[in-house]
Scaffold this motif. Sequence first.
Motif, PDB file in Angstrom:
ATOM      1  N   GLY A 170      -6.049  13.042  -2.638  1.00  0.00           N
ATOM      2  CA  GLY A 170      -5.647  12.834  -4.029  1.00  0.00           C
ATOM      3  C   GLY A 170      -4.601  11.755  -4.207  1.00  0.00           C
ATOM      4  N   THR A 171      -3.622  11.698  -3.313  1.00  0.00           N
ATOM      5  CA  THR A 171      -2.536  10.747  -3.510  1.00  0.00           C
ATOM      6  C   THR A 171      -2.944   9.310  -3.178  1.00  0.00           C
ATOM      7  OG1 THR A 171      -1.652  11.217  -1.303  1.00  0.00           O
ATOM      8  CG2 THR A 171      -0.726  12.463  -3.157  1.00  0.00           C
ATOM      9  N   LEU A 172      -4.131   9.129  -2.611  1.00  0.00           N
ATOM     10  CA  LEU A 172      -4.596   7.764  -2.364  1.00  0.00           C
ATOM     11  C   LEU A 172      -4.748   7.009  -3.674  1.00  0.00           C
ATOM     12  CD1 LEU A 172      -5.574   5.723  -0.199  1.00  0.00           C
ATOM     13  CD2 LEU A 172      -7.893   6.529  -0.674  1.00  0.00           C
ATOM     14  N   VAL A 173      -5.381   7.629  -4.679  1.00  0.00           N
ATOM     15  CA  VAL A 173      -5.508   6.970  -5.983  1.00  0.00           C
ATOM     16  C   VAL A 173      -4.185   7.014  -6.729  1.00  0.00           C
ATOM     17  CG1 VAL A 173      -6.339   9.027  -7.236  1.00  0.00           C
ATOM     18  CG2 VAL A 173      -6.965   6.730  -8.032  1.00  0.00           C
ATOM     19  N   ALA A 174      -3.410   8.069  -6.522  1.00  0.00           N
ATOM     20  CA  ALA A 174      -2.105   8.171  -7.181  1.00  0.00           C
ATOM     21  C   ALA A 174      -1.157   7.069  -6.719  1.00  0.00           C
ATOM     22  CB  ALA A 174      -1.484   9.542  -6.916  1.00  0.00           C
ATOM     23  N   ALA A 175      -1.405   6.506  -5.536  1.00  0.00           N
ATOM     24  CA  ALA A 175      -0.566   5.421  -5.033  1.00  0.00           C
ATOM     25  C   ALA A 175      -0.698   4.152  -5.863  1.00  0.00           C
ATOM     26  CB  ALA A 175      -0.912   5.131  -3.574  1.00  0.00           C
ATOM     27  N   LEU A 176      -1.678   4.104  -6.765  1.00  0.00           N
ATOM     28  CA  LEU A 176      -1.765   2.980  -7.697  1.00  0.00           C
ATOM     29  C   LEU A 176      -0.675   3.066  -8.767  1.00  0.00           C
ATOM     30  CD1 LEU A 176      -5.630   2.924  -8.259  1.00  0.00           C
ATOM     31  CD2 LEU A 176      -4.300   1.044  -7.269  1.00  0.00           C
ATOM     32  N   SER A 177      -0.171   4.268  -9.022  1.00  0.00           N
ATOM     33  CA  SER A 177       0.808   4.465 -10.090  1.00  0.00           C
ATOM     34  C   SER A 177       2.159   3.915  -9.692  1.00  0.00           C
ATOM     35  CB  SER A 177       0.936   5.963 -10.407  1.00  0.00           C
ATOM     36  OG  SER A 177       1.553   6.647  -9.326  1.00  0.00           O
ATOM     37  N   ARG A 178       2.948   3.534 -10.695  1.00  0.00           N
ATOM     38  CA  ARG A 178       4.284   2.984 -10.406  1.00  0.00           C
ATOM     39  C   ARG A 178       5.161   3.956  -9.620  1.00  0.00           C
ATOM     40  NH1 ARG A 178       5.660  -1.861 -13.032  1.00  0.00           N
ATOM     41  NH2 ARG A 178       4.047  -2.583 -14.484  1.00  0.00           N
ATOM     42  N   PRO A 179       5.191   5.263  -9.943  1.00  0.00           N
ATOM     43  CA  PRO A 179       6.074   6.149  -9.194  1.00  0.00           C
ATOM     44  C   PRO A 179       5.710   6.306  -7.721  1.00  0.00           C
ATOM     45  CG  PRO A 179       5.441   7.135 -11.287  1.00  0.00           C
ATOM     46  CD  PRO A 179       4.571   5.948 -11.098  1.00  0.00           C
ATOM     47  N   LEU A 180       4.422   6.166  -7.371  1.00  0.00           N
ATOM     48  CA  LEU A 180       3.994   6.493  -6.013  1.00  0.00           C
ATOM     49  C   LEU A 180       3.479   5.292  -5.217  1.00  0.00           C
ATOM     50  CD1 LEU A 180       2.186   9.914  -6.620  1.00  0.00           C
ATOM     51  CD2 LEU A 180       4.565   9.473  -5.995  1.00  0.00           C
ATOM     52  N   ARG A 181       3.773   4.076  -5.664  1.00  0.00           N
ATOM     53  CA  ARG A 181       3.277   2.903  -4.945  1.00  0.00           C
ATOM     54  C   ARG A 181       3.877   2.753  -3.555  1.00  0.00           C
ATOM     55  NH1 ARG A 181       2.965  -1.345 -10.024  1.00  0.00           N
ATOM     56  NH2 ARG A 181       1.414  -0.083 -11.146  1.00  0.00           N
ATOM     57  N   GLY A 182       4.975   3.423  -3.310  1.00  0.00           N
ATOM     58  CA  GLY A 182       5.561   3.374  -1.975  1.00  0.00           C
ATOM     59  C   GLY A 182       4.762   4.113  -0.924  1.00  0.00           C
ATOM     60  N   LEU A 183       3.790   4.927  -1.343  1.00  0.00           N
ATOM     61  CA  LEU A 183       2.992   5.684  -0.380  1.00  0.00           C
ATOM     62  C   LEU A 183       2.063   4.790   0.429  1.00  0.00           C
ATOM     63  CD1 LEU A 183       1.945   8.852  -2.436  1.00  0.00           C
ATOM     64  CD2 LEU A 183       3.559   8.755  -0.525  1.00  0.00           C
ATOM     65  N   ALA A 184       1.465   3.793  -0.217  1.00  0.00           N
ATOM     66  CA  ALA A 184       0.493   2.924   0.459  1.00  0.00           C
ATOM     67  C   ALA A 184       0.252   1.692  -0.408  1.00  0.00           C
ATOM     68  CB  ALA A 184      -0.817   3.671   0.700  1.00  0.00           C
ATOM     69  N   PRO A 185      -0.066   0.546   0.203  1.00  0.00           N
ATOM     70  CA  PRO A 185      -0.267  -0.694  -0.562  1.00  0.00           C
ATOM     71  C   PRO A 185      -1.670  -0.795  -1.180  1.00  0.00           C
ATOM     72  CG  PRO A 185      -0.511  -1.148   1.772  1.00  0.00           C
ATOM     73  CD  PRO A 185      -0.126   0.319   1.659  1.00  0.00           C
ATOM     74  N   VAL A 186      -2.110   0.263  -1.834  1.00  0.00           N
ATOM     75  CA  VAL A 186      -3.452   0.279  -2.412  1.00  0.00           C
ATOM     76  C   VAL A 186      -3.605  -0.816  -3.465  1.00  0.00           C
ATOM     77  CG1 VAL A 186      -5.137   1.664  -3.689  1.00  0.00           C
ATOM     78  CG2 VAL A 186      -3.706   2.741  -1.948  1.00  0.00           C
ATOM     79  N   LEU A 187      -2.628  -0.929  -4.357  1.00  0.00           N
ATOM     80  CA  LEU A 187      -2.709  -1.917  -5.428  1.00  0.00           C
ATOM     81  C   LEU A 187      -2.684  -3.342  -4.865  1.00  0.00           C
ATOM     82  CD1 LEU A 187      -2.885  -2.571  -8.421  1.00  0.00           C
ATOM     83  CD2 LEU A 187      -0.393  -2.329  -8.558  1.00  0.00           C
ATOM     84  N   ASP A 188      -1.879  -3.567  -3.857  1.00  0.00           N
ATOM     85  CA  ASP A 188      -1.829  -4.903  -3.242  1.00  0.00           C
ATOM     86  C   ASP A 188      -3.171  -5.276  -2.624  1.00  0.00           C
ATOM     87  OD1 ASP A 188       0.812  -5.213  -3.947  1.00  0.00           O
ATOM     88  OD2 ASP A 188       1.594  -4.551  -2.005  1.00  0.00           O
ATOM     89  N   ARG A 189      -3.817  -4.318  -1.968  1.00  0.00           N
ATOM     90  CA  ARG A 189      -5.112  -4.589  -1.345  1.00  0.00           C
ATOM     91  C   ARG A 189      -6.163  -4.909  -2.413  1.00  0.00           C
ATOM     92  NH1 ARG A 189      -2.204  -5.123   2.270  1.00  0.00           N
ATOM     93  NH2 ARG A 189      -2.040  -3.904   4.189  1.00  0.00           N
ATOM     94  N   VAL A 190      -6.148  -4.173  -3.510  1.00  0.00           N
ATOM     95  CA  VAL A 190      -7.110  -4.423  -4.590  1.00  0.00           C
ATOM     96  C   VAL A 190      -6.863  -5.801  -5.200  1.00  0.00           C
ATOM     97  CG1 VAL A 190      -7.900  -3.682  -6.871  1.00  0.00           C
ATOM     98  CG2 VAL A 190      -7.430  -1.975  -5.104  1.00  0.00           C
ATOM     99  N   THR A 191      -5.595  -6.121  -5.446  1.00  0.00           N
ATOM    100  CA  THR A 191      -5.249  -7.414  -6.044  1.00  0.00           C
ATOM    101  C   THR A 191      -5.717  -8.568  -5.167  1.00  0.00           C
ATOM    102  OG1 THR A 191      -3.297  -6.399  -7.077  1.00  0.00           O
ATOM    103  CG2 THR A 191      -3.365  -8.798  -6.977  1.00  0.00           C
ATOM    104  N   GLU A 192      -5.502  -8.439  -3.879  1.00  0.00           N
ATOM    105  CA  GLU A 192      -5.933  -9.488  -2.945  1.00  0.00           C
ATOM    106  C   GLU A 192      -7.449  -9.615  -2.924  1.00  0.00           C
ATOM    107  OE1 GLU A 192      -4.214  -8.067   0.630  1.00  0.00           O
ATOM    108  OE2 GLU A 192      -2.146  -8.479   0.003  1.00  0.00           O
ATOM    109  N   PHE A 193      -8.139  -8.497  -2.918  1.00  0.00           N
ATOM    110  CA  PHE A 193      -9.604  -8.496  -2.852  1.00  0.00           C
ATOM    111  C   PHE A 193     -10.211  -9.131  -4.106  1.00  0.00           C
ATOM    112  CE2 PHE A 193     -13.705  -6.208  -3.487  1.00  0.00           C
ATOM    113  CZ  PHE A 193     -14.373  -6.619  -2.336  1.00  0.00           C
ATOM    114  N   VAL A 194      -9.664  -8.783  -5.257  1.00  0.00           N
ATOM    115  CA  VAL A 194     -10.176  -9.282  -6.519  1.00  0.00           C
ATOM    116  C   VAL A 194      -9.734 -10.723  -6.751  1.00  0.00           C
ATOM    117  CG1 VAL A 194     -10.087  -8.939  -9.030  1.00  0.00           C
ATOM    118  CG2 VAL A 194     -10.364  -6.980  -7.513  1.00  0.00           C
ATOM    119  N   GLY A 195      -8.638 -11.109  -6.124  1.00  0.00           N
ATOM    120  CA  GLY A 195      -8.112 -12.462  -6.337  1.00  0.00           C
ATOM    121  C   GLY A 195      -7.524 -12.629  -7.712  1.00  0.00           C
TER     122      GLY A 195
END
Length: 291
Positions: free
Chosen positions: A261-286
């Motif tokens: 569950g917290t894998l998708v929650a890591a996209l949120s501002r409060p939980l972004r410290g859990l994993a760089p999910v948003l950074d990986r998506v941003t890089e992939f999408v360019g």
Amino acid sequence: MSNKRMRVWVLAVSGVLMAILSGCSPLKVLNALTPSSSFSKVSGIAYGSDPRQKLDIYQPKSAVPNAPVVVFFYGGSWNSGSREDYGFVGEALASRGMVVVLADYRLYPQVRYPAFLQDGAQAVAWTYRHIADYGADPARLYLMGHSSGAYNAAMLALDPNLLAAQGLSPALIKGWIGLAGPYDFLPIANQDVRPVFFYPDSPPDSQPINHVSRGAPPALLMASSKDSLVNPQRNTGGLATTLRRAGVPVQEFYFSRTNHGTLVAALSRPLRGLAPVLDRVTEFVGATPAQ
């Protein structure tokens, strides 16, 4: 991470955990902690005639020329979920310069496989044909999902018959992103999922791994190494291996500080410290971060 940011992050995580322990929805807590200053939102657009066939669009507050568009499908074992619960996903991606489409789809027991995938194909077709009106480039269209929503994204990217019913092809998909997706799960162990796929007569064609072909869109696959609900080695690892054997570009990442569950929650501002999910998506999408 600075000491101040660390303290803020710890407080945020503690707040989410307290919400879970007290019976409150952690998604509602994440949305309550999500700012609205980074995006504008258009709500309740119908892409079909059923009340569940509606979508919301999140646009970066500062316009990004020819922005990429990401169609996001949430999880919930194909029997629960609502686009309103995932506003934090819309905010996260919009803050990085993406136009985001959050689509509802029909759920069990109203429908079974493959009706929810047909809904997804309709939502993608609507997006492809109309998203230019909302500042995005339909030639930069990506699919994304978490859990059963990642399954939906995978099937739409890999099984050409689904989009063909809408007069389209997976070739229009620039890439797809799966978070903790089930891509190879027969025979079905989850009691809640069994009736969705006609267990014990679940069709092999229902499995994304059986639709891999050389021309499939590139994939970004992420999972939690400690996921106890969807086996990451069989599903994420197995699909990544099959894609590579077919010559399909694929990136694969596993995170140790998240669970299913917290894998998708890591996209949120409060939980972004859990994993760089948003950074990986941003890089992939360019994507270009909104200013």
